[in-house]
Design a protein around this motif. Structure first.
Motif, PDB file in Angstrom:
ATOM      1  N   ILE A   1       0.849  -1.230   0.125  1.00  0.00           N
ATOM      2  CA  ILE A   1      -0.122   0.127  -0.030  1.00  0.00           C
ATOM      3  C   ILE A   1       0.756   1.253  -0.067  1.00  0.00           C
ATOM      4  O   ILE A   1       0.583   2.108  -0.555  1.00  0.00           O
ATOM      5  N   LEU A   2       1.795   1.316   1.025  1.00  0.00           N
ATOM      6  CA  LEU A   2       2.874   2.474   0.842  1.00  0.00           C
ATOM      7  C   LEU A   2       3.531   2.699  -0.337  1.00  0.00           C
ATOM      8  O   LEU A   2       3.700   3.668  -0.657  1.00  0.00           O
TER       9      LEU A   2
ATOM     10  N   ASP B   1       4.645   6.823  -5.566  1.00  0.00           N
ATOM     11  CA  ASP B   1       4.780   7.185  -7.168  1.00  0.00           C
ATOM     12  C   ASP B   1       3.642   8.519  -7.400  1.00  0.00           C
ATOM     13  O   ASP B   1       2.463   8.152  -7.241  1.00  0.00           O
ATOM     14  N   PRO B   2       4.237   9.548  -7.786  1.00  0.00           N
ATOM     15  CA  PRO B   2       3.289  10.825  -7.696  1.00  0.00           C
ATOM     16  C   PRO B   2       2.658  10.565  -9.220  1.00  0.00           C
ATOM     17  O   PRO B   2       1.401  11.320  -9.009  1.00  0.00           O
TER      18      PRO B   2
ATOM     19  N   ALA C   1      -4.229  -2.352 -12.741  1.00  0.00           N
ATOM     20  CA  ALA C   1      -4.723  -1.000 -12.221  1.00  0.00           C
ATOM     21  C   ALA C   1      -3.395  -0.035 -12.125  1.00  0.00           C
ATOM     22  O   ALA C   1      -3.180   1.072 -12.664  1.00  0.00           O
ATOM     23  N   VAL C   2      -2.379  -0.605 -11.345  1.00  0.00           N
ATOM     24  CA  VAL C   2      -1.118   0.361 -11.213  1.00  0.00           C
ATOM     25  C   VAL C   2      -0.418   0.375 -12.339  1.00  0.00           C
ATOM     26  O   VAL C   2       0.277   1.713 -12.931  1.00  0.00           O
ATOM     27  N   ALA C   3       0.067  -0.649 -12.963  1.00  0.00           N
ATOM     28  CA  ALA C   3       0.813  -0.916 -14.219  1.00  0.00           C
ATOM     29  C   ALA C   3       0.102  -0.271 -15.731  1.00  0.00           C
ATOM     30  O   ALA C   3       1.055   0.554 -16.124  1.00  0.00           O
TER      31      ALA C   3
ATOM     32  N   VAL D   1      -3.451   4.129 -11.328  1.00  0.00           N
ATOM     33  CA  VAL D   1      -4.414   4.419 -10.445  1.00  0.00           C
ATOM     34  C   VAL D   1      -4.380   3.151  -9.232  1.00  0.00           C
ATOM     35  O   VAL D   1      -4.112   2.017  -9.603  1.00  0.00           O
ATOM     36  N   ALA D   2      -4.665   3.480  -7.881  1.00  0.00           N
ATOM     37  CA  ALA D   2      -4.397   2.219  -6.759  1.00  0.00           C
ATOM     38  C   ALA D   2      -5.531   2.168  -5.892  1.00  0.00           C
ATOM     39  O   ALA D   2      -5.981   3.314  -5.751  1.00  0.00           O
ATOM     40  N   PHE D   3      -5.987   1.373  -5.335  1.00  0.00           N
ATOM     41  CA  PHE D   3      -6.863   0.866  -4.334  1.00  0.00           C
ATOM     42  C   PHE D   3      -6.250  -0.181  -3.527  1.00  0.00           C
ATOM     43  O   PHE D   3      -5.163  -0.757  -3.839  1.00  0.00           O
ATOM     44  N   VAL D   4      -7.184  -0.468  -2.372  1.00  0.00           N
ATOM     45  CA  VAL D   4      -6.583  -1.669  -1.665  1.00  0.00           C
ATOM     46  C   VAL D   4      -7.628  -2.908  -1.907  1.00  0.00           C
ATOM     47  O   VAL D   4      -8.709  -2.600  -1.814  1.00  0.00           O
TER      48      VAL D   4
END
Length: 396
Positions: free
Chosen positions: A19-20, A25-26, A342-344, A348-351
């Motif tokens: 998560i951290l 990544d800005p 989502a990230v790659a 965008v990120a979620f848990v």
């Protein structure tokens, strides 16, 4: 080759670490961390209080302090937070901690032995679930409806498992955002007394209410000393200060004081002084009004765009406060796998929901979304990116 303790073999910080990493990544719009908004920090006020502390009380705030906490802060907490919430306690029932997390650690230290049973909400806060593994206890999940813990299931699990402890986040629960009604809170206090169960009431979000009526903590209804209330200044002033508070029976605090002496001797005196002055100068009410307005706008923005962009059949909570929205996607999907894409591919990120459950399979379709840390504009763009993710990677 060195060998680690069995205790450390039981836990993994992978979920929290991931998560951290996602928030670092800005370029990624991160709905993953539970962070307050940077704009919410009262930087100038904190700087003024610190400067004054160094000028007038420099040696005191830089010296060792007592383990129970700075009297100035304990009195301020009593007068400005505990008593207004209906708690009939004194300064002897209050202890300062290094963040709310330490309060949970201390409760585990003084109560839990290997093999003990702990009842937890399903889902529940992933860091605390990992901590319980470290203490070799057995966690039993409790069923929840739209209002939180179901009392009938709680009664049944108490009867079947004779638990040592119940861990609950009754107000704007993490991860779901649900809030337990007052009648259920009263019943939990009664059941704890009748069955000798310690209730660990984790309340870091209670002051972040954006609509609806205030609800008293479970601790207010505690007649036997079985409820331990844990608060934090992280979400209402600053997480970097690392200041929290425990409200508990004097005998419990006595044991916790011994445990805390081994951990860190005392919470940072300067940080405690900042929180005390913030309360005593009566700055908190106006500050809460400001951040509640900020977070309410962001929460409503996220809910509005979820209605537009999320797949039909998605279920999600509509909380009255806190920092999180909990969503269940339709169909057979795996949000842990979706997160990687989502990230790659969409930045965008979620848990994903799995780490919040005793049985990770129960969380396959779920995700936790934080709305506090992004502007309304970024929230809209992030919801659009999630929409693209869903439509291009899964058939709903």
């Amino acid at each position: 080759m060195y060998s680690f303790s069995n205790r450390m073999n039981e836990v993994s910080a992978r979920a929290v670490r991931e998560i951290l990493k996602l928030t670092a990544d800005p370029n990624v719009i991160a709905f993953s961390a539970g962070s307050p908004a940077n704009e919410a920090f009262p930087i100038e006020t904190i700087q003024e209080i610190m400067n004054e502390a160094m000028e007038k009380n420099g040696t005191k705030v830089l010296q060792y302090g007592i383990t129970e906490g700075l009297d100035l802060l304990r009195e301020a907490y009593l007068n400005h937070l505990a008593v207004p919430k209906g708690l009939s306690v004194s300064i002897d029932n209050i202890m300062t901690t290094t963040g709310a997390t330490q309060g949970i650690h201390l409760a585990c230290d003084v109560f839990l032995d290997p093999g003990d049973v702990v009842l937890v909400e399903s889902p529940s806060f992933l860091s605390t679930l990992m901590l319980f593994k470290k203490y070799f206890v057995k966690c039993i999940p409790l069923e929840m409806d739209e209002d939180g813990i179901m009392i009938e299931d709680l009664e049944e699990k108490i009867r079947l498992h004779q638990p040592k402890m119940l861990y609950t986040i009754p107000t704007f629960q993490n991860p779901t955002g649900k809030t337990l009604p007052e009648e259920r809170r009263k019943k939990i206090a009664e059941l704890a007394s009748e069955n000798n169960v310690i209730v660990l009431e984790d309340d870091p979000y209670g002051d972040l209410r954006y609509r609806g009526e205030e609800i008293s903590p479970i601790k207010k209804f505690d007649q036997s000393g079985h409820v331990i209330l844990i608060n934090s200044f992280s979400k209402i002033i600053s997480p970097g200060l690392r200041v929290g508070a425990i409200v508990a029976d004097e005998k419990i605090l006595g044991k916790m004081t011994v445990s805390k002496q081994f951990a860190d001797t005392h919470t940072t005196t300067l940080a405690q002084y900042v929180c005390a002055e913030f309360l005593n100068r009566n700055l908190l009410p106006e500050h809460l009004i400001s951040i509640r307005q900020l977070y309410k706008e962001r929460m409503e923005t996220m809910l509005n765009w979820m209605e537009v962009y999320f797949p039909k059949g998605t279920n999600y909570t509509k909380p009255d406060g806190g920092l999180f929205i909990w969503a269940e996607l339709p169909g057979e999907c795996n949000t842990q796998e979706l997160l990687k894409k989502a990230v790659a591919d969409y930045q965008v990120a979620f848990v994903p929901g799995a780490p919040y459950y005793i049985n990770p399979q129960d969380g396959r379709n779920f995700m936790r979304l934080n709305f506090s840390a992004n502007t309304p504009e970024k929230i809209q763009e992030g919801m659009k990116r999630l929409s693209d993710l869903f439509s291009e990677n899964h058939k709903f």
